[in-house]
Scaffold this motif. Structure first.
Motif, PDB file in Angstrom:
ATOM      1  N   ALA A 107      57.696  36.868  77.484  1.00 19.56           N
ATOM      2  CA  ALA A 107      58.862  37.650  77.860  1.00 19.56           C
ATOM      3  C   ALA A 107      59.430  37.093  79.147  1.00 19.56           C
ATOM      4  O   ALA A 107      58.732  36.464  79.936  1.00 19.56           O
ATOM      5  N   ALA A 108      60.719  37.316  79.378  1.00 20.72           N
ATOM      6  CA  ALA A 108      61.354  36.788  80.576  1.00 20.72           C
ATOM      7  C   ALA A 108      60.768  37.426  81.817  1.00 20.72           C
ATOM      8  O   ALA A 108      60.468  38.613  81.857  1.00 20.72           O
ATOM      9  N   GLU A 109      60.629  36.624  82.855  1.00 15.66           N
ATOM     10  CA  GLU A 109      60.071  37.106  84.102  1.00 15.66           C
ATOM     11  C   GLU A 109      61.129  37.822  84.907  1.00 15.66           C
ATOM     12  O   GLU A 109      62.265  37.372  85.018  1.00 15.66           O
ATOM     13  N   GLY A 110      60.786  38.983  85.478  1.00 12.76           N
ATOM     14  CA  GLY A 110      61.717  39.702  86.332  1.00 12.76           C
ATOM     15  C   GLY A 110      61.568  39.276  87.772  1.00 12.76           C
ATOM     16  O   GLY A 110      60.822  38.366  88.110  1.00 12.76           O
TER      17      GLY A 110
ATOM     18  N   PHE B 132      54.278  47.634  81.063  1.00 12.66           N
ATOM     19  CA  PHE B 132      55.156  48.544  80.344  1.00 12.66           C
ATOM     20  C   PHE B 132      56.583  48.008  80.364  1.00 12.66           C
ATOM     21  O   PHE B 132      57.017  47.380  81.335  1.00 12.66           O
ATOM     22  N   CYS B 133      57.322  48.260  79.307  1.00 12.93           N
ATOM     23  CA  CYS B 133      58.730  47.855  79.248  1.00 12.93           C
ATOM     24  C   CYS B 133      59.520  48.618  80.311  1.00 12.93           C
ATOM     25  O   CYS B 133      59.517  49.857  80.317  1.00 12.93           O
TER      26      CYS B 133
ATOM     27  N   SER C 111      57.481  42.286  80.565  1.00 12.64           N
ATOM     28  CA  SER C 111      57.903  42.830  79.276  1.00 12.64           C
ATOM     29  C   SER C 111      59.409  43.054  79.302  1.00 12.64           C
ATOM     30  O   SER C 111      60.034  43.090  80.358  1.00 12.64           O
ATOM     31  N   ASP C 112      59.980  43.222  78.122  1.00 11.05           N
ATOM     32  CA  ASP C 112      61.414  43.483  78.033  1.00 11.05           C
ATOM     33  C   ASP C 112      61.738  44.890  78.544  1.00 11.05           C
ATOM     34  O   ASP C 112      60.858  45.735  78.694  1.00 11.05           O
ATOM     35  N   GLY C 113      63.022  45.125  78.770  1.00  6.57           N
ATOM     36  CA  GLY C 113      63.464  46.469  79.131  1.00  6.57           C
ATOM     37  C   GLY C 113      63.791  46.604  80.608  1.00  6.57           C
ATOM     38  O   GLY C 113      63.339  45.821  81.442  1.00  6.57           O
ATOM     39  N   SER C 114      64.554  47.638  80.910  1.00  6.36           N
ATOM     40  CA  SER C 114      65.019  47.917  82.261  1.00  6.36           C
ATOM     41  C   SER C 114      64.318  49.143  82.823  1.00  6.36           C
ATOM     42  O   SER C 114      63.950  50.063  82.081  1.00  6.36           O
TER      43      SER C 114
END
Length: 302
Positions: free
Chosen positions: A22-25, A115-116, A124-127
């Motif tokens: 998943a993309a890194e934040g 957690f998303c 993980s994905d999500g905001s």
């Protein structure tokens, strides 16, 4: 990515930040009001220690990838008991490292995941604006399903373990799936979150679309489902044994939250660590690991 020897596992976990499913934040702040203290890996009794491997492994909920790292003991059996670790508000899978390494050495498969939308640093994905206790429950349910399908996991011996908000999410999820979850270990579970929401907002109309809570922005989705929600009535549906561990110096989640949970559960035990705050390290972490291992050994079936 796979470690070949135990001594390399920590180094490779650091390297995981360079890539994954998943993309890194953005990076998590060094300090925040709800940050859990973390320390070195607690030592475990040396009678039987297993080497283990780590792998990046994703579960999936809808269109979201759920990033995690799984710890797999070697030579501990064809099917092994497993523990799913859930981090707290604003945390990541790395919060569980000290527990995962200690339990893997004793023959338990351990999965730690993000957690998303669980934090700005989640892989993980999500905001964070979409995250709530109940989206996290859905994430955990997706992880449970994934773990049940792994050939080396004994689905009869699937345990949930969570810290702070992750403890509350584990408790809610376990109550919704009592026949699938062999037991639960809840470390300073944040049952106070429903009270917090109801103290902040008297009605859904008062909740803004974005609200800076503790140290990160969350959305209306975080607070609205908690208005009028009785978390203690919800968790009481889980009737197997539960282990609660809490510090009596926790200024974020009062010890009284676990004491009330002790009354709500049909069968639970509360272990109190004198002087411990919101998160365990050093001797406190070692004591927690001892209690966790004792609980797991007493409750897994052969």
């Amino acid at each position: 990515m796979r470690t070949k020897v135990l001594l390399l596992s920590f180094v490779l976990l650091l390297l995981f930040s360079l890539g994954g499913c998943a993309a890194e934040g953005e990076s998590r702040p060094e300090n925040g009001p709800l940050q859990e203290t973390q320390g070195e890996i607690p030592s475990v009794p040396s009678e039987t220690l297993y080497p283990y491997e780590t792998q990046e492994l994703c579960a999936r909920r809808g269109g979201n990838d759920i990033y995690g790292v799984i710890y797999i003991p070697r030579d501990a059996g064809e099917k092994m008991a497993a523990v799913i670790f859930s981090h707290g508000f604003g945390g990541t899978h790395s919060v569980g490292t000290q527990y995962a390494e200690a339990l893997a050495q004793k023959g338990y498969v351990v999965y730690c995941f993000d957690f998303c939308g669980g934090s700005p640093g989640s892989r993980s994905d999500g905001s964070t604006l979409e995250m709530s206790v109940f989206t996290e429950q859905a994430d955990l349910e997706a992880v449970i399903s994934m773990m049940q399908g792994l050939p080396y996991v004994d689905s009869r011996n699937l345990f949930l373990m969570g810290t702070s908000q992750g403890g509350a999410v584990s408790a809610i999820t376990g109550a919704a799936h009592p026949d699938e979850i062999r037991g639960m270990v809840l470390l300073y579970p944040a049952f106070v979150l429903a009270n917090n929401a109801n103290e902040l907002f008297q009605s859904a109309d008062e909740i803004p679309d974005t609200y800076y809570f503790l140290w990160m922005n969350v959305g209306r989705a975080y607070f609205e489902p908690l208005l009028g929600y009785d978390i203690y009535a919800e968790i009481a549906a889980y009737d197997s044994d539960v282990l609660l561990i809490h510090g009596d110096a926790d200024s974020i989640v009062p010890l009284s939250c676990s004491e009330r949970a002790l009354e709500a559960y049909p069968s639970a035990e509360l272990k109190v660590i004198s002087g411990a705050g919101h998160g365990f390290s050093g001797d406190n972490a070692r004591q927690a690991v001892d209690w966790i291992l004792e609980y797991l050994e007493d409750h897994r079936v052969s």
